[in-house]
Design a protein around this motif. Structure first.
Motif, PDB file in Angstrom:
ATOM      1  N   MET A 159       0.823  -1.205   0.000  1.00 47.21           N
ATOM      2  CA  MET A 159       0.000   0.000   0.000  1.00 47.21           C
ATOM      3  C   MET A 159       0.857   1.253   0.000  1.00 47.21           C
ATOM      4  SD  MET A 159      -3.111  -1.006   2.604  1.00 47.21           S
ATOM      5  CE  MET A 159      -3.900   0.579   2.389  1.00 47.21           C
ATOM      6  N   GLU A 160       1.949   1.215   0.724  1.00 47.28           N
ATOM      7  CA  GLU A 160       2.868   2.357   0.769  1.00 47.28           C
ATOM      8  C   GLU A 160       3.416   2.659  -0.621  1.00 47.28           C
ATOM      9  OE1 GLU A 160       7.246   2.296   2.241  1.00 47.28           O
ATOM     10  OE2 GLU A 160       6.036   2.760   3.996  1.00 47.28           O
ATOM     11  N   THR A 161       3.783   1.607  -1.333  1.00 44.67           N
ATOM     12  CA  THR A 161       4.273   1.781  -2.698  1.00 44.67           C
ATOM     13  C   THR A 161       3.154   2.245  -3.618  1.00 44.67           C
ATOM     14  OG1 THR A 161       5.875  -0.002  -2.307  1.00 44.67           O
ATOM     15  CG2 THR A 161       5.502   0.646  -4.590  1.00 44.67           C
ATOM     16  N   ASP A 162       1.969   1.692  -3.423  1.00 44.89           N
ATOM     17  CA  ASP A 162       0.819   2.062  -4.246  1.00 44.89           C
ATOM     18  C   ASP A 162       0.491   3.544  -4.098  1.00 44.89           C
ATOM     19  OD1 ASP A 162      -1.279   1.687  -5.991  1.00 44.89           O
ATOM     20  OD2 ASP A 162      -2.619   0.785  -4.524  1.00 44.89           O
ATOM     21  N   ASN A 163       0.716   4.084  -2.904  1.00 47.40           N
ATOM     22  CA  ASN A 163       0.356   5.475  -2.615  1.00 47.40           C
ATOM     23  C   ASN A 163       1.486   6.465  -2.893  1.00 47.40           C
ATOM     24  OD1 ASN A 163      -2.218   4.721  -1.728  1.00 47.40           O
ATOM     25  ND2 ASN A 163      -1.524   4.384   0.368  1.00 47.40           N
ATOM     26  N   SER A 164       2.608   5.985  -3.438  1.00 47.45           N
ATOM     27  CA  SER A 164       3.775   6.859  -3.637  1.00 47.45           C
ATOM     28  C   SER A 164       3.919   7.314  -5.086  1.00 47.45           C
ATOM     29  CB  SER A 164       5.054   6.141  -3.188  1.00 47.45           C
ATOM     30  OG  SER A 164       5.326   5.018  -4.025  1.00 47.45           O
TER      31      SER A 164
END
Length: 251
Positions: A138-143
């Protein structure tokens, strides 16, 4: 790993492996999206940064052409080149972020298949392990770098097309303002086209069957899966008590 209505250790194992497959599908989709951003945006942004730096150098050289030294136009070139390079760095960071997620998912699968103890006993540990992976994805998805690119395009275009942009220009430079504006706007347009192309390809990627959620014939509701793969919350409920009985989808 909250689980309802599954039978025995093998039922729990099958459910956990399914959830690992869900994480894998989610990670592959995000990985594909960030690769698209890098492929579409990095080249256009780097080219713009290089061109702006070259223009700043030319502007600094007074006595050659219309160069007025380190004036307002030079400041615009250098500041814009720096901002562009910052976004290039964001794209690069995103491209290289969390490259260990695939191995973590495989480690989770291996532990589910061959647990160090009873599978039922280590469910809290497996849940924590899976949740950590989910948070990384999710962190990567939101970056995404696209919001930064969009803001940069909007602000830069507004700046160069305002009357204040020409303040402090020499008479020689002002005589060439249409050419200068055309060059700058062409650079902005190329980045915008790259961004639009990336967004189109990413939308197609998200809708691709390749990244659809793997089927799981059990009573289950996992809000994160519903939200990220379906855009809504629902769960499946089996009619009757036999494994062969049909499932119905409930909102």
């Amino acid at each position: 790993f909250g689980i309802i209505g599954v039978g025995g250790t093998e039922g729990i194992r099958a459910h956990n492996l399914w959830y690992a497959d869900v994480l894998d599908a989610y990670e592959r989709r995000v990985d594909g999206e960030r690769a698209i951003e890098a492929n579409r945006l990095a080249g256009a942004l780097q080219y713009m940064s290089n061109q702006l730096n070259a223009a700043a150098l030319n502007e600094e050289k007074t006595g050659q052409g219309c160069g007025a030294g380190k004036g307002s136009l030079w400041t615009f070139y250098t500041d814009s080149a720096s901002r562009t390079q910052t976004i290039v760095d964001i794209v690069t960071t995103r491209k290289n972020a969390n490259q260990d997620i695939k191995s973590k998912i495989e480690a989770l699968r291996a532990r589910i298949r061959k647990p160090e103890g009873k599978l039922e006993d280590i469910q809290p540990e497996l849940a924590a392990q899976a949740d950590q992976i989910r948070k990384q994805v999710m962190e990567t998805d939101n970056s995404s770098a696209i919001p930064s690119v969009r803001t940069f395009i909007t602000e830069t275009r507004a700046t160069v097309n305002s009357d204040a942009f020409f303040t402090g220009w020499s008479a020689c430079t002002l005589a060439k303002k249409d050419v200068i504006l055309a060059q700058i706007n062409t650079l902005i347009d190329s980045v915008e086209q790259a961004m639009s192309s990336a967004e189109t390809e990413i939308r197609a990627k998200k809708d691709s069957p390749e990244f659809s959620i793997p089927p799981e014939n059990r009573i289950e509701t996992i809000p994160f899966i519903d939200r990220y793969f379906h855009g809504q919350k629902f769960f499946y409920h089996r009619i009757g008590s036999r494994a062969s009985d049909p499932l119905v989808r409930c909102s």
